[in-house]
Every structure is written in C-alpha cells, then in structure tokens.
Design a protein around this motif. Structure first.
Motif, PDB file in Angstrom:
ATOM      1  N   SER A  92       1.301   1.311  -0.877  1.00 35.52           N
ATOM      2  CA  SER A  92       1.826   2.081   0.247  1.00 35.52           C
ATOM      3  C   SER A  92       2.767   3.178  -0.217  1.00 35.52           C
ATOM      4  CB  SER A  92       2.518   1.167   1.265  1.00 35.52           C
ATOM      5  OG  SER A  92       3.594   0.507   0.674  1.00 35.52           O
ATOM      6  N   ILE A  93       2.911   4.191   0.635  1.00 36.12           N
ATOM      7  CA  ILE A  93       3.870   5.260   0.390  1.00 36.12           C
ATOM      8  C   ILE A  93       4.813   5.298   1.586  1.00 36.12           C
ATOM      9  CG2 ILE A  93       2.456   6.701  -1.143  1.00 36.12           C
ATOM     10  CD1 ILE A  93       1.702   8.373   1.335  1.00 36.12           C
ATOM     11  N   LYS A  94       6.082   5.570   1.305  1.00 35.85           N
ATOM     12  CA  LYS A  94       7.095   5.497   2.360  1.00 35.85           C
ATOM     13  C   LYS A  94       8.011   6.695   2.253  1.00 35.85           C
ATOM     14  CE  LYS A  94      10.539   2.331   2.104  1.00 35.85           C
ATOM     15  NZ  LYS A  94      11.019   0.931   2.029  1.00 35.85           N
ATOM     16  N   THR A  95       8.383   7.262   3.387  1.00 39.08           N
ATOM     17  CA  THR A  95       9.337   8.379   3.380  1.00 39.08           C
ATOM     18  C   THR A  95      10.338   8.210   4.513  1.00 39.08           C
ATOM     19  OG1 THR A  95       9.554  10.783   3.221  1.00 39.08           O
ATOM     20  CG2 THR A  95       7.948   9.981   4.808  1.00 39.08           C
ATOM     21  N   LYS A  96      11.558   8.694   4.265  1.00 37.15           N
ATOM     22  CA  LYS A  96      12.611   8.626   5.291  1.00 37.15           C
ATOM     23  C   LYS A  96      12.691   9.977   5.988  1.00 37.15           C
ATOM     24  CE  LYS A  96      15.867   5.333   3.254  1.00 37.15           C
ATOM     25  NZ  LYS A  96      15.276   4.835   2.022  1.00 37.15           N
ATOM     26  N   ILE A 166       2.745   4.525   5.067  1.00 37.62           N
ATOM     27  CA  ILE A 166       1.273   4.557   5.104  1.00 37.62           C
ATOM     28  C   ILE A 166       0.797   3.576   4.042  1.00 37.62           C
ATOM     29  CG2 ILE A 166      -0.798   5.998   4.898  1.00 37.62           C
ATOM     30  CD1 ILE A 166       0.924   8.419   5.617  1.00 37.62           C
ATOM     31  N   HIS A 167       0.010   2.634   4.491  1.00 36.18           N
ATOM     32  CA  HIS A 167      -0.322   1.475   3.654  1.00 36.18           C
ATOM     33  C   HIS A 167      -1.845   1.269   3.648  1.00 36.18           C
ATOM     34  CE1 HIS A 167      -0.291  -3.236   3.825  1.00 36.18           C
ATOM     35  NE2 HIS A 167      -0.557  -2.833   2.614  1.00 36.18           N
ATOM     36  N   ASN A 168      -2.384   0.959   2.479  1.00 40.51           N
ATOM     37  CA  ASN A 168      -3.804   0.607   2.400  1.00 40.51           C
ATOM     38  C   ASN A 168      -3.927  -0.914   2.355  1.00 40.51           C
ATOM     39  OD1 ASN A 168      -6.456   0.132   1.793  1.00 40.51           O
ATOM     40  ND2 ASN A 168      -6.379   0.965  -0.288  1.00 40.51           N
TER      41      ASN A 168
END
Ligand SMILES: *[C@@H]1O[C@H](CO)[C@@H](O)[C@H](O)[C@H]1NC(C)=O
Length: 373
Positions: A92-96, A166-168
């Motif tokens: 997953s990718i994460k942003t604040k 956003i996660h796979n």
C-alpha cells in the motif's frame, strides 16, 4: 513584473505562515510520483526504503516504474509524467493531506492492470468513525484501450488532517503483477441543493470528481456499487456491476455546461437518485441524450425509469457529437421515487473500448394541470 513577484511573495508568505491551507483541488503533492527514490533506496525496480518517495509512505512490495520500462514483452507506458508506482501483493501507499473537516472530497487516480488476473484496489481514508468502511475498486473490466483507466471515489473528511491509503489486497501469484498507480488527485465537492427549478440534486452533473487535465485516457470512471456516501458524483448512486464515465467539455462534446455522464456498459451501468415525491402528483423528468464526439457510433437507446413508468429514447450516433431532449411524465405512487437511467445496449469503439450514450441536464419538476370546467 517586479510588482507581480512582490504580490506573489506576499501571497506565499501568508500561505506558509498560516500553515493551515487545506487542499481543495488538484494533483496531490508528488501525486504523480515524479520525485522518487535514490538509487541506494532501490533494489532493481523495487523500493526498499518505505520513506523513499517524498510525501508517501510505502508498505510491502512497491516498484518504482519509469515510463518506457519493459516487463517481459510488455512496454510500460505512464500516461502523465515519467514515473508511476506498482503495488505488489498486499502493498500500500499512504499520504497525509490537510483538508477541511466536514467537507466531501473525491479522489481521482490513474490505474493500469499489468496482468490478466483479477486485480482490485482498496481505497480508504482515516480517521473514519465507521468501521469496515472502505472502497474496493474492481479492475476486471478494462474501459480504455491503452490499459490505463481513471477511477474516482468519494468520502467525508472527518478531520482536518487525513491519511489516504491505496492498497492492493490481492494475493498475486506473480510478484511482477499488481496494478500501476499514477496521478493521484483530490477535489472538494460542494453538493448542489435541490431547488424549485429542479427537484434532483446535481442533475446537470456539474459537480463531480477531479478530471486529470492532460489525459488521453479520457473521462473519469465512477465505480460500480457506489452508495451516496462514497459517490464522487454528488446526489447520484451507481447501481450496477460496471462503472459509468464522467466526461468533461475539455475533452468531449458535452450538451450542457461542462460535465456529462456516459453510460458505457449497457444495462450493467446505471445511475440512480431517490427523490421525495407526493403520491398522486404528476412530475416531469426531462433529460438530454447524446454522444460525446468520441467515435462511439451506433443505434443507442437510453432507458429512463421513474415510479412505474419507463421511457426509451432512441438515439442514432455518428460518434461526432449531438444530442436530443426527452421528457418522461409520471405519477408518483410513493413518498420516495427512484429515478434511474441506463443504456439498453453497450457500444464498442474500433479500438475495442466500451462506450455508450451520454446523458445530461436531468431535471424534475412537479406538473400543474389546468383545472377543467
Ligand atoms: C481495506 O483497507 C482498510 C484500511 O487499510 C482495511 O482495514 C481493510 O481490511 C481492507 N479491506 C480489504 C478487503 O482488504
């Protein structure tokens, strides 16, 4: 020129000294992944440092992909800018992001499926007071011809500081499989109210997800099975197995205003809205049917449903733009009436992508009949 830069400087100073500017519209900081890892933070294409991509936090098997890179015989082409990320199994990718608590937002991003297998992405936002509240965007259907589709998803900001993930969630048999993600954007939505001139909310579809400016993909998908609370198209639900496409006047022929909806998947792509009605009262539901000047040709039929009534509106498309008006009069039988639109058939362009008729300018008003003597 000097004056202009002075003004700009003042604006910049104000912006930074506040430090609380919330995001309203556009690509997120490093949302196109143009700033990437240093060579020391990578092993081949795999990113090994979870903080290597500015503004993002990575978990799991993430690859940093340069446009033009080869994978087997496949040439990976990135639609905007030169880089994208690939989310491997459970990655997953994460942003604040700083937003405004209480406002609705819509996320838009580009996705490419890399393997034939069923791929999906899980989009979630925290904080979120509702447990088990996330969006699974299925990617079995490819809607474009170049492999990249643009998806959107809506949510309510429960804090001024949110995290978008956003996660796979898929278990990939091949580590080189997993969707590519690029151009993550956000837009604050201001859902229009019902008025005397139109009992429907957002009937002209002017309020909707962010449309990526420089795209040859064209249009933004509103994913299937979307309820009101996650609809990036305020007021409307997507009541079907497949997506509908949100079109902008910059790239397509749009009958009214700047936005319209394309019913791309026949009976499998329907939009709906529930309206308060008075039983026994007669209403007029008017709308426009046309084509988006996107080479989608053929005999089309849009079906409109309201209460127990149905109207089928045929439209001959030459794929060059054009539209016609239709009205469905109906008598309400309940206090809530479901308005629904779908396309009887789906069309296919010569490049193999799905397409269909567009609808726009949907209005509903009560009809007052003159009393007969
Ligand atoms: C989707 O993501 C959320 C938040 O990261 C997680 O709690 C949830 O279990 C995920 N759902 C699936 C089906 O993977």
């Amino acid at each position: 020129m000097q004056k202009l830069s002075a003004i700009l400087l003042v604006v910049l100073l104000c912006a930074t000294s506040n430090g609380v500017l919330s995001f309203t519209d556009g690509i997120l900081p490093n949302g196109q992944f143009e700033y990437g890892p240093k060579p020391s933070q990578m092993k081949g294409t795999r990113v090994i440092d979870p903080k290597a991509i500015p503004n993002w936090e990575l978990t799991g098997f993430i690859e940093y992909i340069k446009s033009g890179q080869k994978q087997g015989d496949m040439l990976l082409v990135v639609p905007e800018g030169a880089y994208a990320v690939r989310l491997g199994e459970d990655a997953s990718i994460k942003t604040k992001v700083k937003v405004t608590k209480g406002l609705f937002y819509s996320i838009t991003f580009n996705v490419a499926r890399t393997c034939a297998q069923e791929e999906k992405l899980n989009v979630s936002v925290s904080p979120n007071s509702e447990p088990n509240d996330w969006g699974i965007l299925p990617m079995q259907t490819m809607y474009s011809s170049n492999g990249w589709d643009t998806y959107s998803w809506g949510f309510l900001a429960e804090s001024n500081n949110i995290e978008i993930v956003i996660h796979n969630p898929s278990v990939e048999k091949d580590p080189a499989c997993g969707p590519l993600v690029d151009s993550v954007a956000l837009k604050a939505l201001f859902p229009p109210r019902r008025t005397n001139a139109n009992m429907l909310k957002n009937g002209d579809f002017e309020e909707g997800p962010f449309v990526l400016p420089k795209t040859d993909v064209g249009g933004v998908l509103i994913p299937p099975n979307i309820e009101d609370d996650h609809s990036p198209l305020p007021g409307w639900m997507i009541e079907s197995l497949k997506a509908v496409k949100y079109l902008d006047a910059e790239h397509f022929a749009v009958p009214k205003g700047k936005r319209a909806v394309e019913l791309i998947a026949g009976k499998e792509s329907a939009i709906a809205q529930v309206v308060k009605t008075t039983p026994g009262k007669v209403y007029a539901l008017s709308f426009v049917v046309g084509d988006a000047n996107n080479a989608c040709e053929g005999s089309m039929i849009v079906e409109a449903f309201a209460s127990k009534n149905t109207l089928r509106v045929p439209y001959e498309s030459k794929g060059k733009g054009g539209f016609k008006q239709a009205v469905l009069k109906f008598r309400a039988v309940t206090t809530r009436t479901r308005i629904r639109f779908l396309s009887t058939f789906y069309q296919m362009k010569t490049d193999g992508s799905l397409c269909g008729p567009i609808i726009d300018d949907v209005r509903m008003i009560g009809v007052r009949y003159a009393k007969h003597a």
